[in-house]
Scaffold this active site. Structure first.
Site, PDB file in Angstrom:
ATOM      1  N   LYS A  22      -3.521  43.848  22.527  1.00  0.00           N
ATOM      2  CA  LYS A  22      -4.201  43.026  21.518  1.00  0.00           C
ATOM      3  C   LYS A  22      -5.211  43.849  20.722  1.00  0.00           C
ATOM      4  CE  LYS A  22      -7.949  40.184  22.538  1.00  0.00           C
ATOM      5  NZ  LYS A  22      -9.058  40.373  21.603  1.00  0.00           N
ATOM      6  N   ASN A  23      -6.072  44.575  21.441  1.00  0.00           N
ATOM      7  CA  ASN A  23      -7.173  45.225  20.735  1.00  0.00           C
ATOM      8  C   ASN A  23      -6.746  46.473  19.967  1.00  0.00           C
ATOM      9  OD1 ASN A  23      -8.850  43.161  21.430  1.00  0.00           O
ATOM     10  ND2 ASN A  23      -9.808  44.224  23.156  1.00  0.00           N
ATOM     11  N   CYS A 116     -15.105  35.830  20.398  1.00  0.00           N
ATOM     12  CA  CYS A 116     -15.613  35.056  21.539  1.00  0.00           C
ATOM     13  C   CYS A 116     -17.136  35.074  21.555  1.00  0.00           C
ATOM     14  CB  CYS A 116     -15.089  35.662  22.844  1.00  0.00           C
ATOM     15  SG  CYS A 116     -13.346  35.354  23.135  1.00  0.00           S
ATOM     16  N   ARG A 121     -23.308  40.346  19.600  1.00  0.00           N
ATOM     17  CA  ARG A 121     -22.275  41.117  18.923  1.00  0.00           C
ATOM     18  C   ARG A 121     -22.622  41.541  17.492  1.00  0.00           C
ATOM     19  NH1 ARG A 121     -16.386  38.962  20.582  1.00  0.00           N
ATOM     20  NH2 ARG A 121     -15.978  41.187  20.592  1.00  0.00           N
ATOM     21  N   GLN A 125     -23.864  49.070  13.779  1.00  0.00           N
ATOM     22  CA  GLN A 125     -23.328  50.432  13.885  1.00  0.00           C
ATOM     23  C   GLN A 125     -22.227  50.683  12.856  1.00  0.00           C
ATOM     24  OE1 GLN A 125     -24.885  52.768  16.022  1.00  0.00           O
ATOM     25  NE2 GLN A 125     -26.234  50.983  15.861  1.00  0.00           N
ATOM     26  N   ASP A 304     -13.835  43.559  29.765  1.00  0.00           N
ATOM     27  CA  ASP A 304     -12.804  42.521  29.580  1.00  0.00           C
ATOM     28  C   ASP A 304     -12.079  42.178  30.884  1.00  0.00           C
ATOM     29  OD1 ASP A 304     -13.523  42.596  26.939  1.00  0.00           O
ATOM     30  OD2 ASP A 304     -11.821  43.824  26.308  1.00  0.00           O
ATOM     31  N   ILE A 326     -22.295  45.285  29.032  1.00  0.00           N
ATOM     32  CA  ILE A 326     -21.884  45.285  27.615  1.00  0.00           C
ATOM     33  C   ILE A 326     -22.329  44.001  26.895  1.00  0.00           C
ATOM     34  CG2 ILE A 326     -19.923  45.599  26.009  1.00  0.00           C
ATOM     35  CD1 ILE A 326     -20.195  48.003  27.867  1.00  0.00           C
ATOM     36  N   ARG A 396      -5.211  33.326  22.742  1.00  0.00           N
ATOM     37  CA  ARG A 396      -5.598  34.374  21.792  1.00  0.00           C
ATOM     38  C   ARG A 396      -5.233  35.754  22.321  1.00  0.00           C
ATOM     39  NH1 ARG A 396     -11.368  34.860  20.571  1.00  0.00           N
ATOM     40  NH2 ARG A 396     -10.445  36.673  19.599  1.00  0.00           N
TER      41      ARG A 396
HETATM   42  N1  EPU Z   1     -23.055  46.679  19.658  1.00  0.00           N
HETATM   43  C1  EPU Z   1     -24.176  46.703  18.857  1.00  0.00           C
HETATM   44  N2  EPU Z   1     -24.005  47.007  17.526  1.00  0.00           N
HETATM   45  C2  EPU Z   1     -22.807  47.258  16.991  1.00  0.00           C
HETATM   46  C3  EPU Z   1     -21.669  47.225  17.810  1.00  0.00           C
HETATM   47  C4  EPU Z   1     -21.828  46.941  19.149  1.00  0.00           C
HETATM   48  O1  EPU Z   1     -25.284  46.445  19.303  1.00  0.00           O
HETATM   49  O2  EPU Z   1     -22.733  47.522  15.771  1.00  0.00           O
HETATM   50  C5  EPU Z   1     -23.221  46.332  21.103  1.00  0.00           C
HETATM   51  C6  EPU Z   1     -23.236  44.829  21.285  1.00  0.00           C
HETATM   52  O3  EPU Z   1     -24.029  44.499  22.367  1.00  0.00           O
HETATM   53  C7  EPU Z   1     -21.794  44.508  21.572  1.00  0.00           C
HETATM   54  C8  EPU Z   1     -21.397  45.713  22.463  1.00  0.00           C
HETATM   55  O4  EPU Z   1     -22.138  46.813  21.873  1.00  0.00           O
HETATM   56  O5  EPU Z   1     -21.676  43.290  22.193  1.00  0.00           O
HETATM   57  C9  EPU Z   1     -19.927  46.054  22.483  1.00  0.00           C
HETATM   58  O6  EPU Z   1     -19.485  46.182  21.158  1.00  0.00           O
HETATM   59  P1  EPU Z   1     -18.185  46.977  20.704  1.00  0.00           P
HETATM   60  O7  EPU Z   1     -18.346  47.254  19.257  1.00  0.00           O
HETATM   61  O8  EPU Z   1     -17.916  48.122  21.621  1.00  0.00           O
HETATM   62  O9  EPU Z   1     -17.074  45.904  20.935  1.00  0.00           O
HETATM   63  P2  EPU Z   1     -16.159  45.179  19.858  1.00  0.00           P
HETATM   64  O10 EPU Z   1     -15.504  46.206  19.001  1.00  0.00           O
HETATM   65  O11 EPU Z   1     -16.889  44.086  19.224  1.00  0.00           O
HETATM   66  C10 EPU Z   1     -14.036  45.344  21.348  1.00  0.00           C
HETATM   67  C11 EPU Z   1     -13.037  44.355  21.863  1.00  0.00           C
HETATM   68  C12 EPU Z   1     -13.661  43.484  22.934  1.00  0.00           C
HETATM   69  C13 EPU Z   1     -14.188  44.371  24.055  1.00  0.00           C
HETATM   70  C14 EPU Z   1     -15.140  45.435  23.489  1.00  0.00           C
HETATM   71  C15 EPU Z   1     -15.626  46.416  24.528  1.00  0.00           C
HETATM   72  C16 EPU Z   1     -11.719  43.964  19.871  1.00  0.00           C
HETATM   73  C17 EPU Z   1     -11.301  43.054  18.797  1.00  0.00           C
HETATM   74  N3  EPU Z   1     -12.595  43.512  20.744  1.00  0.00           N
HETATM   75  O12 EPU Z   1     -15.084  44.558  20.807  1.00  0.00           O
HETATM   76  O13 EPU Z   1     -12.619  42.678  23.432  1.00  0.00           O
HETATM   77  O14 EPU Z   1     -14.880  43.585  24.970  1.00  0.00           O
HETATM   78  O15 EPU Z   1     -14.492  46.167  22.433  1.00  0.00           O
HETATM   79  O16 EPU Z   1     -14.543  47.055  25.115  1.00  0.00           O
HETATM   80  O17 EPU Z   1     -11.228  45.077  19.966  1.00  0.00           O
HETATM   81  C18 EPU Z   1     -11.668  40.815  24.510  1.00  0.00           C
HETATM   82  O18 EPU Z   1     -10.552  41.321  24.288  1.00  0.00           O
HETATM   83  O19 EPU Z   1     -11.835  39.817  25.270  1.00  0.00           O
HETATM   84  C19 EPU Z   1     -12.841  41.405  23.855  1.00  0.00           C
HETATM   85  C20 EPU Z   1     -14.004  40.758  23.766  1.00  0.00           C
END
Ligand code: EPU
Length: 417
Positions: A22-23, A116, A121, A125, A304, A326, A396
């Site tokens: 998915k991701n 979610c 989130r 960055q 996850d 996280i 999802r």
């Molecule tokens: N964070 C910040 N600022 C940013 C980005 C991240 O503070 O600009 C912090 C936040 O606390 C955030 C955490 O870092 O909650 C993790 O953020 P990251 O950007 O690494 O995650 P993401 O890209 O939003 C993806 C996956 C998530 C998975 C995370 C960590 C997708 C669409 N989503 O999210 O997947 O948990 O990486 O591996 O790729 C899931 O599949 O259930 C899911 C939530």
């Protein structure tokens, strides 16, 4: 609302074939609009997040043909328009269109992405990278106006290794002038998959999978064929299911290396699993021992899988301790696991599980995707009937859920209420 009804405590055997990640898929699809030419993705998971992205592509006037597990994307008539909030707020990954549209048009208006509700989130960055490459960013409530005359490569160090920011940075830098270096980059396999696609399209990216990714911008990209990697979170979820109630349950089409942090913990707990390169066989494991789990970025233990693993910890002897580093809000499955008979104390980012406890079928609610997966596993283990409300969250991220589980002997149905 969708409701899953599960008659639990049936031994599960046979095999489950894991679908595409998915991701990865949710990043690869927006990346395909970096070219005006056709791209074909295969091993695309059949989940609602993909349908939501397809709706965004249609809105941007991109032609999409979906096969049973493939998608052909033709962006020759791509338009740069504000994606309506009701489309972009359905999923986090909609913000990969931000970077792709900036790369193509040097301008984008977009709402804060959905996803979610497991924590705040932020996207600071990603915005840091856009600014470093020359963009001005104006925030107007939930709406972002991002613009630049030209995109110029730069070196950016992320404050934390964000998956989304790393992917957005790679996408936007692929068509920038000069070299971009992303330091403290996330190392998840999905990022390597995105870079593999982009390099096939003609990008010049090195270092994917390490914490320093270097992108030499190119003038244009071409279409290509790309097969998506197996979903490591779907893999891990079903391996845990096998440990809960499997009888030689074989999880096939996996990349075992991608779930090593999970299988290491399972082995330490005393789980009965056999690991091959592309399959993992799991059996109901008696005498599991409690353990300590701390979520981390790859190659650490993935957040996850924290909630699915929590269900297994309720069946382990003694005390287990879980630290979620996280997200602020990823224990929302715990009150429902406790209702089903578990003994979990949780506060902020720490949870302590005392086990083992027999689980009983109950009415529960899936608050988000992985909380839902945790409850689904508990329901399949529990004696009696469980109803999981808001099951659309689970759909999802887990393709052909009912079919895959029915095929291995589960008694499960889904209906609208
Ligand atoms: N964070 C910040 N600022 C940013 C980005 C991240 O503070 O600009 C912090 C936040 O606390 C955030 C955490 O870092 O909650 C993790 O953020 P990251 O950007 O690494 O995650 P993401 O890209 O939003 C993806 C996956 C998530 C998975 C995370 C960590 C997708 C669409 N989503 O999210 O997947 O948990 O990486 O591996 O790729 C899931 O599949 O259930 C899911 C939530």
């Amino acid at each position: 609302m969708k409701v899953l009804k599960i008659e639990g405590n049936n031994k599960l055997s046979g095999s489950i074939r894991i679908g595409g990640a998915k991701n990865s898929a949710v990043a690869l699809i927006p990346a395909c609009i970096l070219t005006g030419n056709l791209t074909t993705l295969t091993n695309v998971p059949d989940i609602t997040d993909i349908t939501d992205l397809e709706n965004i592509l249609n809105y941007l006037n991109v032609e999409v043909k979906r096969g049973s597990s493939s998608i052909v994307i033709d962006p020759k008539n791509l338009e740069n328009k504000l994606i309506p909030a009701e489309l972009s707020c359905k999923l986090r990954a909609s913000y990969y269109f931000m970077s792709a549209l900036i790369a193509r048009f040097h301008k984008v208006d977009m709402y804060f992405p959905g996803g979610c509700k497991i924590g705040s989130r932020p996207i600071d960055q990603t915005l840091k990278i856009f600014r470093a490459l020359g963009c001005s960013v104006i925030e107007d409530g939930d709406l972002f106006h991002i613009e630049t005359k030209e995109l110029i490569g730069n070196t950016v160090e992320l404050d934390m290794p964000s998956v989304g920011a790393t992917i957005n940075g790679i996408i936007v830098a692929a068509l920038a002038e000069g070299v971009t270096v992303i330091k403290n980059a996330a190392r998840e396999p999905e990022i390597e998959d995105v870079c593999e696609l982009l390099n096939k399209m003609g990008a010049k990216i090195t270092g994917a999978g390490t914490s320093t990714v270097k992108i030499e911008g190119v003038k244009e990209l071409d279409g290509c064929f790309h097969n998506i990697i197996p979903d490591r979170i779907e893999t891990g979820t079903y391996v845990i299911l096998g440990c809960l109630i499997g009888n030689y349950l074989s999880i096939d089409n996996v990349n075992s290396e991608h779930v090593k942090s999970l299988t290491d913990i399972l082995i330490e707990m005393g789980a009965d699993i056999t690991i091959n390169d592309e399959s993992i066989v799991a059996n109901e494991s008696k005498n599991l021992m409690g353990t300590t789990v701390v979520t981390k970025g790859y190659p650490g233990f993935p957040t996850d899988l924290q909630q699915p693993l929590m269900t297994l910890l309720t069946q382990a002897q003694g005390k287990s301790h879980v630290t979620e580093t996280i997200y602020e809000n990823r224990f929302m499955n715990c009150p429902y696991l406790n209702k089903m008979g578990a003994n979990i104390e949780f506060h902020d980012r720490e949870a302590t599980v005392l086990g083992p406890n027999k689980l009983k079928g109950m009415d529960v609610v899936a608050t988000d995707l992985r909380a839902g997966a945790s409850l689904l596993l508990a329901a399949l283990k529990a004696k009696g009937t469980t109803r999981i409300e808001n099951a659309e969250h689970i759909l999802r991220g887990y393709e052909d859920l009912i079919e895959k589980l029915t095929n291995i002997g589960a008694k499960i149905s889904i209906y609208d209420e």
